[in-house]
Design an enzyme around this catalytic site. Structure first.
Site, PDB file in Angstrom:
ATOM      1  CG  ASN A  13      -3.156   7.865  -5.997  1.00  0.00           C
ATOM      2  OD1 ASN A  13      -2.671   8.291  -4.946  1.00  0.00           O
ATOM      3  ND2 ASN A  13      -4.415   7.458  -6.086  1.00  0.00           N
ATOM      4  N   GLY A  62      -0.198 -10.268  -5.538  1.00  0.00           N
ATOM      5  CA  GLY A  62       0.025 -10.989  -6.799  1.00  0.00           C
ATOM      6  C   GLY A  62       1.440 -10.746  -7.300  1.00  0.00           C
ATOM      7  CE1 TYR A 101      -6.878   4.012   6.568  1.00  0.00           C
ATOM      8  CE2 TYR A 101      -7.501   3.474   8.829  1.00  0.00           C
ATOM      9  CZ  TYR A 101      -6.528   3.794   7.892  1.00  0.00           C
ATOM     10  OH  TYR A 101      -5.210   3.877   8.284  1.00  0.00           O
TER      11      TYR A 101
HETATM   12  P1  NAD Z   1      -0.741   9.452   3.858  1.00  0.00           P
HETATM   13  O1  NAD Z   1      -2.138   9.749   3.417  1.00  0.00           O
HETATM   14  O2  NAD Z   1       0.180  10.585   4.127  1.00  0.00           O
HETATM   15  O3  NAD Z   1      -0.013   8.502   2.810  1.00  0.00           O
HETATM   16  C1  NAD Z   1      -0.680   7.582   1.994  1.00  0.00           C
HETATM   17  C2  NAD Z   1      -0.068   7.657   0.606  1.00  0.00           C
HETATM   18  O4  NAD Z   1      -0.723   6.703  -0.253  1.00  0.00           O
HETATM   19  C3  NAD Z   1      -0.250   9.034  -0.046  1.00  0.00           C
HETATM   20  O5  NAD Z   1       0.965   9.479  -0.593  1.00  0.00           O
HETATM   21  C4  NAD Z   1      -1.307   8.775  -1.118  1.00  0.00           C
HETATM   22  O6  NAD Z   1      -1.191   9.671  -2.207  1.00  0.00           O
HETATM   23  C5  NAD Z   1      -1.012   7.333  -1.488  1.00  0.00           C
HETATM   24  N1  NAD Z   1      -2.162   6.649  -2.102  1.00  0.00           N
HETATM   25  C6  NAD Z   1      -3.446   6.639  -1.660  1.00  0.00           C
HETATM   26  N2  NAD Z   1      -4.208   5.904  -2.481  1.00  0.00           N
HETATM   27  C7  NAD Z   1      -3.394   5.433  -3.464  1.00  0.00           C
HETATM   28  C8  NAD Z   1      -3.593   4.625  -4.611  1.00  0.00           C
HETATM   29  N3  NAD Z   1      -4.813   4.149  -4.934  1.00  0.00           N
HETATM   30  N4  NAD Z   1      -2.540   4.351  -5.403  1.00  0.00           N
HETATM   31  C9  NAD Z   1      -1.308   4.834  -5.112  1.00  0.00           C
HETATM   32  N5  NAD Z   1      -1.047   5.601  -4.039  1.00  0.00           N
HETATM   33  C10 NAD Z   1      -2.082   5.893  -3.213  1.00  0.00           C
HETATM   34  O7  NAD Z   1      -0.878   8.521   5.141  1.00  0.00           O
HETATM   35  P2  NAD Z   1       0.249   7.946   6.122  1.00  0.00           P
HETATM   36  O8  NAD Z   1      -0.044   8.465   7.473  1.00  0.00           O
HETATM   37  O9  NAD Z   1       1.587   8.119   5.553  1.00  0.00           O
HETATM   38  O10 NAD Z   1      -0.149   6.402   6.129  1.00  0.00           O
HETATM   39  C11 NAD Z   1       0.571   5.444   5.372  1.00  0.00           C
HETATM   40  C12 NAD Z   1      -0.018   4.063   5.617  1.00  0.00           C
HETATM   41  O11 NAD Z   1       0.064   3.737   7.000  1.00  0.00           O
HETATM   42  C13 NAD Z   1      -1.492   3.954   5.238  1.00  0.00           C
HETATM   43  O12 NAD Z   1      -1.732   2.703   4.659  1.00  0.00           O
HETATM   44  C14 NAD Z   1      -2.203   4.071   6.565  1.00  0.00           C
HETATM   45  O13 NAD Z   1      -3.438   3.393   6.551  1.00  0.00           O
HETATM   46  C15 NAD Z   1      -1.208   3.408   7.503  1.00  0.00           C
HETATM   47  N6  NAD Z   1      -1.393   3.895   8.877  1.00  0.00           N
HETATM   48  C16 NAD Z   1      -0.974   5.150   9.243  1.00  0.00           C
HETATM   49  C17 NAD Z   1      -1.192   5.608  10.536  1.00  0.00           C
HETATM   50  C18 NAD Z   1      -0.737   6.962  10.990  1.00  0.00           C
HETATM   51  O14 NAD Z   1      -1.030   7.330  12.129  1.00  0.00           O
HETATM   52  N7  NAD Z   1      -0.038   7.744  10.229  1.00  0.00           N
HETATM   53  C19 NAD Z   1      -1.841   4.781  11.466  1.00  0.00           C
HETATM   54  C20 NAD Z   1      -2.268   3.524  11.051  1.00  0.00           C
HETATM   55  C21 NAD Z   1      -2.035   3.083   9.761  1.00  0.00           C
END
Ligand code: NAD
Ligand code: UDP
Length: 314
Positions: A37, A105, A148
């Protein structure tokens, strides 16, 4: 690579980790559907993939159900930086919980394998060090980080309930702080923040006294771990820690960034945010044993690659 071509959904595919994962999966010849999104991700992260015949981009909010035919789902959608996930905390909970329900789901209906991007945050401010997967954590339910942390904890619960109740083929990985090219330059995460500050001559903002620690994993290593977990044995579904066990204080990181960028920036100290975990380091014994995985890129090398990226883009 010798494997069957699969149809793979990556939620959050336009984000930092998601875009690197899409790169790898497209390169391996799979049909990749990237769903996002664009809340914290960006089209720029995946624009080089738009012309590929095996890549498809869908703008969709994961809080709404969606019907697709896929073999595998990597569920990464969720803003990951404190600034982004605290911007609209109710939405963060919805994305984590309703997003997980919608994806589970879907996985149940089409019998897809599904991997959840969980997080070291589920350990909260840990009383056990380093953190092993059997540690249940120390998390505040009502603080600014709770949307979170508790959202991700509930998602893990849902994954295991769908596994027990509906026999969904699940994978759960707990990702520790990961950094690299395509981090959002203004999302406030420490590595990107320090690099942007150092390259633009701003003060380096260390929160608290900088003695809190984190373990930083380079993005390529992490993506390798995610793919190994998805493709691994069905009887090893996690949760499994993925991260680099090298542990550094935030102050040490600031010093390294200044040195590697040859910056004139000064270090300044700012108040420590509430509930900021004091120390964090993954025990990656399980990942080593079951996935034959461990990180290869050390912090200095990873920082140099990330600095190079930010030099080009800023
Ligand atoms: P990021 O914020 O760059 O990427 C998250 C993506 O999800 C974004 O492109 C955002 O637009 C999309 N998004 C958010 N809400 C949404 C929704 N309701 N519908 C559709 N898309 C949605 O973060 P990231 O660092 O790439 O993290 C990716 C995943 O890995 C996340 O779930 C995060 O919790 C997990 N994670 C990342 C880290 C890290 O250090 N980078 C550490 C632990 C967990
Ligand atoms: N941090 C900092 N200065 C910044 C940004 C973050 O000192 O400009 C600290 C923050 O307080 C935390 C650590 O760096 O202790 C990691 O923060 P980040 O937001 O990257 O990740 P998380 O706290 O979610 O692990």
């Amino acid at each position: 690579m010798n494997h069957r071509k699969k149809r793979i959904l990556v939620t959050g595919g336009a984000g930092f980790l998601g875009s690197h994962l899409c790169d790898r999966l497209v390169q391996e010849g799979h049909e990749v559907i990237c769903l996002d999104n664009f809340f914290s991700g960006s089209k720029r992260n995946i624009e080089h993939l738009l012309e590929k015949p095996n890549f498809e981009l869908m703008r969709h909010d994961l809080v709404q159900p969606i019907f697709l035919e896929v073999d595998e789902i990597y569920n990464l959608a969720c803003p990951a930086s404190p600034i982004h996930y605290q911007h609209n905390p109710v939405k963060t909970v919805k994305t984590n919980v309703m997003g997980a329900i919608n994806m589970l789901g879907l996985a149940k209906r089409v019998k897809a394998k599904i991997l959840q991007a969980s997080t070291s945050e589920i350990y909260g401010d840990p009383k056990v060090h380093p953190q092993r997967e059997d540690y249940w954590g120390n998390v505040n339910t009502i603080g600014p980080r709770s949307c979170y942390d508790e959202g991700k904890r509930c998602a893990e619960t849902l994954f295991f309930d769908y596994y027990r109740q509906n026999h969904v083929n699940i994978r759960v990985v707990r990702i520790f702080n990961t950094y690299g090219p395509r981090m959002h330059p203004h999302d406030g995460r420490v590595v990107s923040n320090f690099i942007v500050q150092a390259l633009t001559g701003q003060d380096i903002t260390v929160f608290g006294d900088g003695s809190q620690t984190r373990s930083f994993c380079y993005v390529d290593d992490l993506i390798d771990g995610l793919i190994r977990m998805m493709n691994g044995r069905d009887d090893f579904f996690g949760p499994v820690n993925l991260g680099n066990p090298g542990e550094f204080s935030v102050l040490t990181l600031a010093g390294m960034v200044i040195e590697l960028t040859d910056s004139q920036s000064r270090i300044v100290f700012r108040p420590l945010p509430r509930d900021d975990p004091l120390q964090r380091q993954p025990d990656i014994g399980l990942a080593k044993q079951h996935l034959d995985w461990e990180p290869r890129v050390d912090l200095q090398e990873g920082l140099m690659k990330t600095i190079e990226y930010f030099r080009k883009t800023l």
